[in-house]
Design a protein around this motif. Structure first.
Motif, mmCIF file in Angstrom:
data_model
loop_
_atom_site.group_PDB
_atom_site.id
_atom_site.type_symbol
_atom_site.label_atom_id
_atom_site.label_comp_id
_atom_site.label_asym_id
_atom_site.label_seq_id
_atom_site.Cartn_x
_atom_site.Cartn_y
_atom_site.Cartn_z
ATOM 1 N N GLU A 93 0.849 -1.183 0.000
ATOM 2 C CA GLU A 93 0.000 0.000 0.000
ATOM 3 C C GLU A 93 0.894 1.246 0.000
ATOM 4 O O GLU A 93 1.883 1.303 0.732
ATOM 5 C CB GLU A 93 -0.873 -0.027 1.259
ATOM 6 C CG GLU A 93 -1.966 0.993 1.265
ATOM 7 C CD GLU A 93 -2.851 0.794 2.475
ATOM 8 O OE1 GLU A 93 -3.047 1.771 3.202
ATOM 9 O OE2 GLU A 93 -3.318 -0.330 2.682
ATOM 10 N N PRO A 94 0.591 2.251 -0.830
ATOM 11 C CA PRO A 94 1.438 3.461 -0.855
ATOM 12 C C PRO A 94 1.368 4.220 0.473
ATOM 13 O O PRO A 94 0.367 4.165 1.179
ATOM 14 C CB PRO A 94 0.857 4.284 -2.000
ATOM 15 C CG PRO A 94 -0.505 3.743 -2.240
ATOM 16 C CD PRO A 94 -0.510 2.335 -1.764
ATOM 17 N N LEU A 95 2.470 4.935 0.761
ATOM 18 C CA LEU A 95 2.538 5.697 2.007
ATOM 19 C C LEU A 95 1.647 6.930 1.933
ATOM 20 O O LEU A 95 1.496 7.550 0.887
ATOM 21 C CB LEU A 95 3.976 6.132 2.272
ATOM 22 C CG LEU A 95 4.985 5.004 2.523
ATOM 23 C CD1 LEU A 95 6.388 5.594 2.668
ATOM 24 C CD2 LEU A 95 4.625 4.219 3.755
ATOM 25 N N LYS A 96 1.103 7.288 3.079
ATOM 26 C CA LYS A 96 0.303 8.501 3.185
ATOM 27 C C LYS A 96 1.247 9.706 3.226
ATOM 28 O O LYS A 96 2.455 9.565 3.431
ATOM 29 C CB LYS A 96 -0.562 8.444 4.435
ATOM 30 C CG LYS A 96 -1.570 7.311 4.396
ATOM 31 C CD LYS A 96 -2.353 7.236 5.686
ATOM 32 C CE LYS A 96 -3.252 6.010 5.670
ATOM 33 N NZ LYS A 96 -3.816 5.733 6.956
ATOM 34 N N ASP A 97 0.708 10.893 3.041
ATOM 35 C CA ASP A 97 1.534 12.110 2.987
ATOM 36 C C ASP A 97 2.326 12.323 4.271
ATOM 37 O O ASP A 97 3.526 12.632 4.221
ATOM 38 C CB ASP A 97 0.653 13.341 2.710
ATOM 39 C CG ASP A 97 0.076 13.318 1.311
ATOM 40 O OD1 ASP A 97 0.677 12.638 0.443
ATOM 41 O OD2 ASP A 97 -0.958 13.958 1.088
ATOM 42 N N ASP A 98 1.697 12.147 5.415
ATOM 43 C CA ASP A 98 2.425 12.353 6.673
ATOM 44 C C ASP A 98 3.502 11.295 6.878
ATOM 45 O O ASP A 98 4.565 11.573 7.435
ATOM 46 C CB ASP A 98 1.455 12.407 7.857
ATOM 47 C CG ASP A 98 0.637 11.141 8.016
ATOM 48 O OD1 ASP A 98 0.444 10.427 7.003
ATOM 49 O OD2 ASP A 98 0.194 10.852 9.156
ATOM 50 N N GLU A 99 3.259 10.087 6.379
ATOM 51 C CA GLU A 99 4.274 9.027 6.482
ATOM 52 C C GLU A 99 5.452 9.327 5.561
ATOM 53 O O GLU A 99 6.603 9.108 5.935
ATOM 54 C CB GLU A 99 3.658 7.662 6.128
ATOM 55 C CG GLU A 99 2.628 7.179 7.136
ATOM 56 C CD GLU A 99 1.882 5.927 6.696
ATOM 57 O OE1 GLU A 99 1.403 5.210 7.581
ATOM 58 O OE2 GLU A 99 1.786 5.682 5.473
ATOM 59 N N GLN A 100 5.163 9.846 4.363
ATOM 60 C CA GLN A 100 6.255 10.212 3.448
ATOM 61 C C GLN A 100 7.085 11.344 4.026
ATOM 62 O O GLN A 100 8.319 11.333 3.930
ATOM 63 C CB GLN A 100 5.695 10.617 2.082
ATOM 64 C CG GLN A 100 5.235 9.452 1.261
ATOM 65 C CD GLN A 100 4.706 9.880 -0.100
ATOM 66 O OE1 GLN A 100 4.491 11.070 -0.354
ATOM 67 N NE2 GLN A 100 4.505 8.904 -0.965
#
Length: 152
Positions: free
Chosen positions: A136-143
Motif C-alpha cells: 500500500e502506498p505511504l500517506k503524505d504524513d508518512e512520506q
C-alpha cells in the motif's frame, strides 16, 4: 501373579483368531483350503462387524465358513462364492464394497473432497500472495516522516 495373568490375556488375544476355524471345517485339499481362507478374510462377520469370518467365533461366521467351503467344493470360482454370500447377506459382508451403484458415491466422495480441499487451499495461497505482493502506498504524513528520517 498379575504379570502372569496379563501375559496370558495378551497371548490369548493374539492367538484367539487361530482358534476360530475349527478342525472339522478344514478341507482336505490344501489349495481349496487356502482359497477358502483367502475368501474368508474378505468377508465381514454380520454380528461382530469388525472381524472377518475367518477370525470370528460367532455361529453365523462358522456357517458362512462352511458355506464358502461348500461352494468351493462344488466348483465355484472365488468371485461366484463371494457373489453367493453377498446375495444372501448384502454388500455389508464385504470389507471392500464394490464400486458400483450407490457405493460409487462413497468411493468417489473421498477423492472429490480432497480435490476440492486442494482447490480451496490453492485459492487461499494465491489470494494471500497477491495481498503481500502489492504494498500500500505511504500517506503524505508518512512520506514526510520518512524524508525527515532519511535526512538525519
Amino acid at each position: 501373579m498379575k504379570r502372569l495373568s496379563l501375559i496370558a490375556a495378551l497371548l490369548l488375544a493374539l492367538v484367539s483368531p487361530v482358534f476360530a476355524v475349527q478342525p472339522d471345517e478344514v478341507l482336505d485339499d490344501p489349495v481349496l483350503e487356502a482359497r477358502a481362507r483367502e475368501i474368508s478374510q474378505k468377508l465381514r462377520c454380520p454380528i461382530c462387524q469388525g472381524e472377518n469370518i475367518d477370525e470370528s467365533n460367532a455361529a453365523i461366521s462358522r456357517d458362512l465358513r462352511l458355506y464358502v467351503r461348500e461352494r468351493l467344493v462344488a466348483g465355484d470360482n472365488d468371485d461366484k462364492v463371494i457373489d453367493a454370500v453377498v446375495d444372501r447377506f448384502g454388500e455389508y459382508v464385504l470389507f471392500e464394497p464394490r464400486a458400483r451403484g450407490s457405493n460409487l458415491i462413497l468411493w468417489l466422495a473421498g477423492p472429490v473432497m480432497a480435490f476440492i480441499g486442494l482447490l480451496i487451499a490453492w485459492g487461499f495461497v494465491k489470494a494471500r500472495s497477491r495481498e503481500a505482493a502489492v504494498p500500500e502506498p505511504l500517506k503524505d504524513d508518512e512520506q514526510a516522516r520518512l524524508r525527515e528520517i532519511m535526512r538525519d
